[in-house]
Scaffold this motif. Structure first.
Motif, PDB file in Angstrom:
ATOM      1  N   UNK A 163      -3.970   0.945  10.837  1.00 52.58           N
ATOM      2  CA  UNK A 163      -3.797  -0.135  12.080  1.00 52.58           C
ATOM      3  C   UNK A 163      -3.651  -1.403  11.191  1.00 52.58           C
ATOM      4  N   UNK A 164      -2.619  -2.128  11.760  1.00 54.28           N
ATOM      5  CA  UNK A 164      -2.520  -3.493  11.234  1.00 54.28           C
ATOM      6  C   UNK A 164      -1.574  -3.645  10.372  1.00 54.28           C
ATOM      7  N   UNK A 165      -1.142  -2.677   9.896  1.00 54.01           N
ATOM      8  CA  UNK A 165       0.161  -2.600   8.677  1.00 54.01           C
ATOM      9  C   UNK A 165       1.336  -2.273   9.563  1.00 54.01           C
ATOM     10  N   UNK A 221      -7.650 -15.264   8.676  1.00 57.16           N
ATOM     11  CA  UNK A 221      -8.181 -15.020   7.548  1.00 57.16           C
ATOM     12  C   UNK A 221      -9.356 -13.695   7.342  1.00 57.16           C
ATOM     13  N   UNK A 222     -10.106 -13.652   8.024  1.00 53.76           N
ATOM     14  CA  UNK A 222     -11.067 -12.650   8.373  1.00 53.76           C
ATOM     15  C   UNK A 222     -10.775 -11.264   8.611  1.00 53.76           C
ATOM     16  N   UNK A 223      -9.636 -11.351   9.442  1.00 56.61           N
ATOM     17  CA  UNK A 223      -9.078 -10.016   9.872  1.00 56.61           C
ATOM     18  C   UNK A 223      -8.151  -9.419   8.717  1.00 56.61           C
ATOM     19  N   UNK A 224      -7.490 -10.401   7.932  1.00 56.57           N
ATOM     20  CA  UNK A 224      -6.787 -10.127   6.678  1.00 56.57           C
ATOM     21  C   UNK A 224      -7.657  -9.491   5.594  1.00 56.57           C
ATOM     22  N   UNK A 245      -9.381  -4.715   2.683  1.00 58.57           N
ATOM     23  CA  UNK A 245     -10.439  -3.904   2.414  1.00 58.57           C
ATOM     24  C   UNK A 245     -10.199  -2.141   2.709  1.00 58.57           C
ATOM     25  N   UNK A 246      -9.769  -2.149   4.117  1.00 57.17           N
ATOM     26  CA  UNK A 246      -9.330  -0.936   4.561  1.00 57.17           C
ATOM     27  C   UNK A 246      -8.206  -0.255   3.648  1.00 57.17           C
ATOM     28  N   UNK A 247      -7.363  -0.958   3.292  1.00 52.24           N
ATOM     29  CA  UNK A 247      -6.211  -0.384   2.357  1.00 52.24           C
ATOM     30  C   UNK A 247      -6.623   0.029   1.104  1.00 52.24           C
ATOM     31  N   UNK A 248      -7.678  -0.731   0.597  1.00 47.43           N
ATOM     32  CA  UNK A 248      -8.064  -0.503  -0.389  1.00 47.43           C
ATOM     33  C   UNK A 248      -8.857   0.723  -0.583  1.00 47.43           C
ATOM     34  N   UNK A 291       3.239  -5.448   4.636  1.00 53.95           N
ATOM     35  CA  UNK A 291       3.409  -6.502   5.739  1.00 53.95           C
ATOM     36  C   UNK A 291       2.530  -6.174   7.015  1.00 53.95           C
ATOM     37  N   UNK A 292       2.151  -7.358   7.440  1.00 53.35           N
ATOM     38  CA  UNK A 292       1.303  -7.334   8.704  1.00 53.35           C
ATOM     39  C   UNK A 292       1.694  -8.670   9.509  1.00 53.35           C
ATOM     40  N   UNK A 293       1.178  -8.346  10.802  1.00 53.00           N
ATOM     41  CA  UNK A 293       1.482  -9.563  11.695  1.00 53.00           C
ATOM     42  C   UNK A 293       0.164 -10.172  11.784  1.00 53.00           C
ATOM     43  N   UNK A 294      -0.901  -9.782  11.511  1.00 50.28           N
ATOM     44  CA  UNK A 294      -2.339 -10.356  11.427  1.00 50.28           C
ATOM     45  C   UNK A 294      -2.195 -11.792  10.649  1.00 50.28           C
TER      46      UNK A 294
END
Length: 284
Positions: free
Chosen positions: A223-225, A256-259, A264-267, A250-253
């Motif tokens: 979610x977010x990607x 900074x905090x959410x990015x 971290x979720x992707x990693x 790519x993301x629409x976020x």
């Protein structure tokens, strides 16, 4: 596209994997009320890696509109063979081969497993060579490999090109005697060809092969990607003598905090999939 199939009672159509994903993502039930896909005898998926998840979800979604599971036909081809090279028999259900991740990535052995988890990886059968054509899998010394051994895919047949127009250097690199180089990696099992990746795209890290298309699809589901807008690639690291694994998404976020949280979720997701962390996650 789907309404055209409906109106003309089409029996054959084709699209790359991303087109099926677009159908799943963008088409609402209200948009296709009354749609009938029962005329299709074969719906071809090719031109890019075929995702087991995509064909399963497309079939499940559109089965209620008359689409028959056995009409889905993953295929393999390339321009150097006048596009088509391998097709499954008409009316056969798609075959998905689940193999041990460690064995295929380190040893090049497609060892079947039953359990679907992070220790396994799936590849789709793309059919068998068309009449008069041949496919073989070879190792780095050009020795032909047995079934379920991954290597370079070569082909020959009446549809094969004679070479590249006004490019003698590329033409010489294309041929290995009477065989032509596809630029793809794969293996053969039960007569079917299974494509595992592009030779130039494979990332070698810590002695194992990483298949970018699998990682890209996995990250694209977070979610977010933006789905379909992920690239996994290697960057050579002279200091360690190996390749760095970079994930670009790519993301629409914008926050900074959410990015940071998404990065971290992707990693974490990539580490769970590969048992190896990416060296860098870049969000754009």
């Amino acid at each position: 596209w789907l309404w055209s199939i409906h109106r003309h009672k089409a029996t054959l159509s084709a699209a790359p994997n991303f087109a099926y994903e677009l159908c799943l993502k963008n088409i609402r039930d209200d948009d296709i009320r009354g749609l009938d896909l029962s005329s299709l005898r074969m719906l071809v998926s090719g031109a890019e890696p075929v995702s087991p998840s995509t064909i399963e979800r497309f079939t499940r979604r559109f089965e209620k509109y008359g689409f028959r599971p056995e009409a889905m036909a993953p295929v393999y081809g390339l321009a150097e063979s006048s596009v088509g090279l391998a097709f499954p028999p008409v009316g056969r259900l798609p075959i998905v081969d689940r193999v041990e991740r460690e064995a295929i990535s380190r040893e090049g052995v497609a060892r079947p497993v039953k359990k679907k988890d992070a220790a396994s990886v799936e590849f789709v059968a793309c059919g068998r060579p068309l009449p008069g054509h041949q496919i073989r899998i070879i190792d780095q010394s050009s020795w032909e490999l047995p079934e379920r051994r991954e290597g370079r895919l070569q082909f020959k047949g009446p549809s094969a090109t004679k070479g590249y127009f006004r490019d003698e250097e590329k033409t010489r690199a294309l041929f290995d005697g009477e065989w032509l180089e596809s630029g793809d990696l794969g293996y053969i099992a039960g007569g079917d060809v299974f494509i595992t990746g592009r030779t130039k795209d494979i990332i070698i890290r810590a002695g194992r092969n990483i298949y970018p298309h699998e990682l890209e699809e996995f990250v694209g589901n977070i979610e977010g990607v933006r789905k379909g807008c992920v690239a996994a690639f290697a960057s050579s690291d002279p200091g360690t003598g190996t390749e760095r694994l970079i994930i670009l998404a790519e993301t629409r976020i914008e926050d900074t905090e959410h990015l940071d949280a998404l990065r971290n979720r992707i990693s974490v997701a990539a580490t769970d999939l590969l048992e190896l962390p990416p060296d860098e996650v870049v969000l754009v």
